[in-house]
Scaffold this motif. Sequence first.
Motif, mmCIF file in Angstrom:
data_model
loop_
_atom_site.group_PDB
_atom_site.id
_atom_site.type_symbol
_atom_site.label_atom_id
_atom_site.label_comp_id
_atom_site.label_asym_id
_atom_site.label_seq_id
_atom_site.Cartn_x
_atom_site.Cartn_y
_atom_site.Cartn_z
ATOM 1 N N LEU A 34 0.837 -1.196 0.000
ATOM 2 C CA LEU A 34 0.000 0.000 0.000
ATOM 3 C C LEU A 34 0.876 1.251 0.000
ATOM 4 O O LEU A 34 2.024 1.213 0.438
ATOM 5 C CB LEU A 34 -0.910 0.012 1.235
ATOM 6 C CG LEU A 34 -1.962 -1.101 1.299
ATOM 7 C CD1 LEU A 34 -2.636 -1.106 2.659
ATOM 8 C CD2 LEU A 34 -2.994 -0.934 0.195
ATOM 9 N N LYS A 35 0.320 2.373 -0.456
ATOM 10 C CA LYS A 35 1.064 3.629 -0.492
ATOM 11 C C LYS A 35 1.541 4.049 0.894
ATOM 12 O O LYS A 35 2.613 4.586 1.044
ATOM 13 C CB LYS A 35 0.203 4.742 -1.069
ATOM 14 C CG LYS A 35 0.053 4.707 -2.550
ATOM 15 C CD LYS A 35 -0.750 5.913 -2.993
ATOM 16 C CE LYS A 35 -1.031 5.858 -4.464
ATOM 17 N NZ LYS A 35 -1.895 6.959 -4.881
ATOM 18 N N LYS A 36 0.714 3.827 1.895
ATOM 19 C CA LYS A 36 1.031 4.307 3.247
ATOM 20 C C LYS A 36 1.730 3.259 4.096
ATOM 21 O O LYS A 36 1.722 3.323 5.313
ATOM 22 C CB LYS A 36 -0.249 4.764 3.943
ATOM 23 C CG LYS A 36 -0.901 5.935 3.239
ATOM 24 C CD LYS A 36 -2.148 6.379 3.931
ATOM 25 C CE LYS A 36 -2.746 7.564 3.192
ATOM 26 N NZ LYS A 36 -3.953 8.050 3.832
ATOM 27 N N SER A 37 2.347 2.277 3.452
ATOM 28 C CA SER A 37 3.005 1.203 4.187
ATOM 29 C C SER A 37 4.217 0.721 3.410
ATOM 30 O O SER A 37 4.316 0.921 2.207
ATOM 31 C CB SER A 37 2.019 0.044 4.392
ATOM 32 O OG SER A 37 2.660 -1.056 4.983
ATOM 33 N N SER A 38 5.124 0.079 4.114
ATOM 34 C CA SER A 38 6.245 -0.558 3.430
ATOM 35 C C SER A 38 6.142 -2.077 3.555
ATOM 36 O O SER A 38 7.006 -2.802 3.074
ATOM 37 C CB SER A 38 7.570 -0.069 4.018
ATOM 38 O OG SER A 38 7.617 -0.385 5.398
ATOM 39 N N SER A 80 -6.159 3.206 -6.343
ATOM 40 C CA SER A 80 -5.419 4.411 -5.954
ATOM 41 C C SER A 80 -4.672 4.257 -4.631
ATOM 42 O O SER A 80 -3.799 5.051 -4.319
ATOM 43 C CB SER A 80 -6.370 5.605 -5.858
ATOM 44 O OG SER A 80 -7.381 5.350 -4.895
ATOM 45 N N GLN A 81 -4.983 3.216 -3.844
ATOM 46 C CA GLN A 81 -4.316 2.993 -2.558
ATOM 47 C C GLN A 81 -3.032 2.177 -2.688
ATOM 48 O O GLN A 81 -2.262 2.089 -1.745
ATOM 49 C CB GLN A 81 -5.259 2.271 -1.587
ATOM 50 C CG GLN A 81 -6.484 3.074 -1.215
ATOM 51 C CD GLN A 81 -7.451 2.239 -0.392
ATOM 52 O OE1 GLN A 81 -7.935 1.209 -0.839
ATOM 53 N NE2 GLN A 81 -7.710 2.692 0.819
ATOM 54 N N ASN A 83 0.664 0.994 -4.089
ATOM 55 C CA ASN A 83 1.936 1.491 -4.601
ATOM 56 C C ASN A 83 2.516 0.505 -5.618
ATOM 57 O O ASN A 83 3.077 0.899 -6.630
ATOM 58 C CB ASN A 83 2.914 1.706 -3.448
ATOM 59 C CG ASN A 83 4.139 2.457 -3.867
ATOM 60 O OD1 ASN A 83 4.045 3.422 -4.623
ATOM 61 N ND2 ASN A 83 5.287 2.030 -3.393
ATOM 62 N N ASN A 99 2.299 2.153 -9.337
ATOM 63 C CA ASN A 99 1.399 3.285 -9.339
ATOM 64 C C ASN A 99 1.928 4.385 -10.262
ATOM 65 O O ASN A 99 3.116 4.694 -10.261
ATOM 66 C CB ASN A 99 1.227 3.826 -7.918
ATOM 67 C CG ASN A 99 0.055 4.761 -7.836
ATOM 68 O OD1 ASN A 99 0.110 5.875 -8.321
ATOM 69 N ND2 ASN A 99 -1.018 4.288 -7.242
ATOM 70 N N ASP A 109 -2.516 10.043 -10.673
ATOM 71 C CA ASP A 109 -1.999 9.520 -9.414
ATOM 72 C C ASP A 109 -2.830 8.356 -8.899
ATOM 73 O O ASP A 109 -2.783 8.012 -7.741
ATOM 74 C CB ASP A 109 -1.930 10.629 -8.359
ATOM 75 C CG ASP A 109 -3.290 11.228 -8.069
ATOM 76 O OD1 ASP A 109 -4.275 10.841 -8.719
ATOM 77 O OD2 ASP A 109 -3.359 12.091 -7.178
ATOM 78 N N LYS A 110 -3.631 7.762 -9.767
ATOM 79 C CA LYS A 110 -4.489 6.695 -9.288
ATOM 80 C C LYS A 110 -4.365 5.392 -10.064
ATOM 81 O O LYS A 110 -4.764 4.356 -9.598
ATOM 82 C CB LYS A 110 -5.948 7.137 -9.297
ATOM 83 C CG LYS A 110 -6.493 7.426 -10.676
ATOM 84 C CD LYS A 110 -7.946 7.848 -10.617
ATOM 85 C CE LYS A 110 -8.533 8.050 -11.980
ATOM 86 N NZ LYS A 110 -8.575 6.862 -12.818
#
Length: 196
Positions: A34-38, A80-81, A83, A99, A109-110
């Motif tokens: 996900l974008k907000k995670s590694s 969009s969420q 990566n 992404n 960006d999606k």
Amino acid sequence: MRLLLGFLLLVSSLSFAQKKIQYKDYHLPVKYVLKKSSDTVNTRIVAQWAFKKNYFYPSTVISRLYFLDSYGKKSIVKESQLNYIEITDFDGSIKKFTNSERFPSLKSDKDLLLVLHEGTKTGYYVDFFVASIYGNVGATEYIIDENGTAISSNLLSGREKKLKELFAKYPDLLSKVDFVKTREDMINLLEEYDKK
């Protein structure tokens, strides 16, 4: 009495325990970030299809992606969420998607882009999109050079002219541009260019 109570507890815990499901042939192995995670998540994705169940169809990764864990729990993740995502296809090949916000020149960006080639000087990607109200899928191919400039395969994009400008320093590659007919041809040409 204790023996009976212990037996009842054992039976109730076994009956309420989650059972692992048997995956179907269209539940493809997948890894995603996900974008907000590694963290990399390993699970299964529910493959979509148009005509044949054993043919990977791009709508699997458009808009919403449907995942299924080993206990049968379904989850939905928006395109969009994500990566990055890696899907093991029906034939065992791996399809990689990244992404599009990595590439500011695309002004998107999606979208997830299918990675066909990532070299030292160029990248070759495909953007899939729903092209009609009937769910038909269209695609635009992009070649992104080392400066981040995108060369599109849209009808009026002047792709051949821009490719010739990109390869202007290399006459041997320049002569091959007119003979590019397939994605494989393009990948081979870009691999040659990356070695220069």
